[in-house]
Scaffold this motif. Structure first.
Motif, short mmCIF file in Angstrom:
data_model
loop_
_atom_site.label_atom_id
_atom_site.label_comp_id
_atom_site.label_asym_id
_atom_site.label_seq_id
_atom_site.Cartn_x
_atom_site.Cartn_y
_atom_site.Cartn_z
N VAL A 40 3.01 -11.39 -2.98
CA VAL A 40 3.31 -10.83 -1.67
C VAL A 40 4.81 -10.91 -1.40
CG1 VAL A 40 2.80 -10.98 0.80
CG2 VAL A 40 1.09 -11.66 -0.86
N ASN A 41 5.35 -9.82 -0.87
CA ASN A 41 6.70 -9.84 -0.31
C ASN A 41 6.59 -9.18 1.07
OD1 ASN A 41 6.79 -7.01 -0.62
ND2 ASN A 41 7.88 -7.14 -2.57
N GLY A 42 7.69 -9.11 1.77
CA GLY A 42 7.66 -8.58 3.13
C GLY A 42 7.16 -7.15 3.20
N ASP A 43 7.62 -6.29 2.29
CA ASP A 43 7.18 -4.89 2.31
C ASP A 43 5.68 -4.78 2.06
OD1 ASP A 43 9.75 -3.94 2.83
OD2 ASP A 43 10.22 -3.68 0.70
N MET A 48 0.17 -3.99 4.09
CA MET A 48 -1.20 -4.45 4.25
C MET A 48 -1.58 -4.50 5.73
SD MET A 48 -3.21 -7.25 5.21
CE MET A 48 -1.98 -8.54 5.30
N ILE A 49 -0.69 -5.03 6.56
CA ILE A 49 -0.96 -5.10 8.00
C ILE A 49 -1.17 -3.68 8.56
CG2 ILE A 49 0.07 -5.64 10.26
CD1 ILE A 49 -0.74 -8.17 8.83
N THR A 50 -0.28 -2.77 8.19
CA THR A 50 -0.32 -1.41 8.72
C THR A 50 -1.48 -0.59 8.17
OG1 THR A 50 2.09 -1.45 8.96
CG2 THR A 50 1.03 0.72 8.95
N THR A 73 7.87 -16.80 4.22
CA THR A 73 9.00 -15.90 4.46
C THR A 73 8.56 -14.46 4.67
OG1 THR A 73 10.37 -17.36 3.12
CG2 THR A 73 11.22 -15.16 3.54
N CYS A 74 7.63 -13.97 3.86
CA CYS A 74 7.20 -12.57 4.02
C CYS A 74 6.47 -12.37 5.35
CB CYS A 74 6.33 -12.13 2.85
SG CYS A 74 4.78 -13.02 2.68
N HIS A 75 5.88 -13.43 5.89
CA HIS A 75 5.18 -13.34 7.18
C HIS A 75 6.15 -13.35 8.35
CE1 HIS A 75 1.42 -15.44 5.28
NE2 HIS A 75 1.67 -14.27 4.74
N THR A 76 7.31 -13.94 8.15
CA THR A 76 8.21 -14.17 9.28
C THR A 76 9.50 -13.37 9.22
OG1 THR A 76 9.16 -16.10 8.17
CG2 THR A 76 7.29 -16.50 9.66
#
Length: 179
Positions: A40-43, A48-50, A73-76
């Protein structure tokens, strides 16, 4: 001489789920466009959220849902927090969110203190030999979790929060919460 290349680390799955008293949304497996497992990374998290979580959430009649996540970090990342604030407003419990979640508090997160261990204990009892078998087992175990069990998990979570509120920032002894 023959050289055989072997991966430095074994392949693994990265799985995400959401949990509330009425059910579980997921599992969601992080894969790239070629269908390979990825971390998982931020993108990827925002995608996934979207593309998964928000549409799934819209399929359920859930009013005033709070969203809680850890401080990865990817969550925040700023873009992630902005996306979550747009969706949940002040009902976001996260590092850098409207309600700050204490770091290193996995004993207060139902996904950590319940779901991860419960799923792993049942999935690995089958001794999956392939990633496909592992993924299928994870899907099966999660699908078999009944709402009555999740209601108890949320009741337990509420009692954990009550204990913390009652402590009023005093040091708390090591305690074990029972389900």
């Amino acid at each position: 001489m023959v050289y055989v290349e072997t991966p430095l680390y074994p392949e693994k799955l990265t799985v995400w789920c959401a949990l509330w008293a009425g059910g579980i949304i997921g599992p969601y497996f992080f894969i790239n466009d070629e269908g390979h497992n990825v971390t998982v990374n931020g993108d990827r998290y925002r995608a996934m959220i979207t593309n998964f979580f928000i549409p799934e959430l819209n399929n359920h009649d859930i009013q005033e849902l709070w969203f809680q996540q850890d401080g990865a970090t990817c969550h925040t990342a700023r873009a992630t927090i902005d996306l979550l604030k747009d969706t949940f407003g002040d009902r976001l419990i996260s590092r850098f969110g409207p309600v700050n979640w204490p770091p290193r508090s996995c004993d207060l997160t139902p996904l950590d203190y319940f779901l991860r261990g419960y799923v792993k204990s049942l999935v690995y009892a089958d001794k999956p030999q392939t990633l496909d078998h592992l993924e299928d087992s994870i899907r099966r175990v999660i699908a078999d979790i009944r709402p009555q069990m999740l209601e108890k998990v949320i009741e337990n979570w509420t009692s954990r929060l009550d204990y913390i509120r009652a402590s009023r920032d005093r040091p708390m002894p090591e305690i074990i919460f029972k389900m």
